[in-house]
Design an enzyme around this catalytic site. Sequence first.
Site, PDB file in Angstrom:
ATOM      1  N   CYS A  17      -4.023  -3.133   4.183  1.00  0.00           N
ATOM      2  CA  CYS A  17      -3.402  -2.117   3.343  1.00  0.00           C
ATOM      3  C   CYS A  17      -3.155  -0.823   4.113  1.00  0.00           C
ATOM      4  O   CYS A  17      -2.157  -0.140   3.882  1.00  0.00           O
ATOM      5  CB  CYS A  17      -4.250  -1.869   2.102  1.00  0.00           C
ATOM      6  SG  CYS A  17      -4.303  -3.322   1.013  1.00  0.00           S
ATOM      7  N   HIS A  66      -3.227  -7.124  -2.783  1.00  0.00           N
ATOM      8  CA  HIS A  66      -4.125  -6.008  -3.060  1.00  0.00           C
ATOM      9  C   HIS A  66      -3.341  -4.920  -3.790  1.00  0.00           C
ATOM     10  O   HIS A  66      -2.114  -4.827  -3.655  1.00  0.00           O
ATOM     11  CB  HIS A  66      -4.685  -5.448  -1.761  1.00  0.00           C
ATOM     12  CG  HIS A  66      -5.628  -6.365  -1.055  1.00  0.00           C
ATOM     13  ND1 HIS A  66      -6.373  -5.965   0.021  1.00  0.00           N
ATOM     14  CD2 HIS A  66      -5.945  -7.668  -1.270  1.00  0.00           C
ATOM     15  CE1 HIS A  66      -7.120  -6.969   0.443  1.00  0.00           C
ATOM     16  NE2 HIS A  66      -6.873  -8.027  -0.321  1.00  0.00           N
ATOM     17  N   CYS A 116      -8.145  -1.478   2.994  1.00  0.00           N
ATOM     18  CA  CYS A 116      -8.579  -2.394   4.055  1.00  0.00           C
ATOM     19  C   CYS A 116      -7.593  -2.286   5.222  1.00  0.00           C
ATOM     20  O   CYS A 116      -6.584  -1.585   5.139  1.00  0.00           O
ATOM     21  CB  CYS A 116      -8.644  -3.827   3.517  1.00  0.00           C
ATOM     22  SG  CYS A 116      -7.025  -4.569   3.192  1.00  0.00           S
ATOM     23  N   GLU A 118      -3.046  -1.785  -3.269  1.00  0.00           N
ATOM     24  CA  GLU A 118      -2.281  -0.915  -2.372  1.00  0.00           C
ATOM     25  C   GLU A 118      -1.005  -1.600  -1.904  1.00  0.00           C
ATOM     26  O   GLU A 118       0.056  -0.973  -1.863  1.00  0.00           O
ATOM     27  CB  GLU A 118      -3.133  -0.521  -1.151  1.00  0.00           C
ATOM     28  CG  GLU A 118      -4.376   0.260  -1.486  1.00  0.00           C
ATOM     29  CD  GLU A 118      -5.608  -0.624  -1.689  1.00  0.00           C
ATOM     30  OE1 GLU A 118      -6.723  -0.099  -1.595  1.00  0.00           O
ATOM     31  OE2 GLU A 118      -5.460  -1.841  -1.945  1.00  0.00           O
TER      32      GLU A 118
END
Length: 162
Positions: A91, A58, A88, A60
């Site tokens: 993250c 991801h 999420c 992040e």
Amino acid sequence: MSTGDLTAQDERHLADVIALAQRSRDTGHHPFAALVVAADGHVIAEAMNASSSDRTAHAEMNALRQASSQYDPADLAGATLYSSAEPCAMCAGATYWAGVGRVVYALSEASLLALTGSDPENPTLSLPCRQVFATGQRPTEVIGPVREAEASVAHAGFWRKG
């Protein structure tokens, strides 16, 4: 969340991360992006989503890996993670473990779910990042969602909702 809580620096970095999310989509990746910005305002990490090749990549996570490999948690305590969408649970956990003390995000998880539906490419976790941070032993400031309409543009027509 009101945008009255945002500084001029926050506004600038949010605009940058939203534009980077569009660039992520334009290059064939999911439309997400993240920045880690030091307390003095300079960008120390910038990343787009790469989860098409690594489901944990991801935006992040990618930005936090860059930042935490170059800066120690004491330096990152004053940093801000800017994200085009609410981090999420994975993250948010990585943000906590990296030691980043502040998060500003555009698109909420609930709004993202409305855009993605049941698309198997984004099986959302309905766990707000504030709840993840609330379980930690040190505080993490969270501002968001802000600028959701602007952040949702990169997602328009991208997801198969069902």
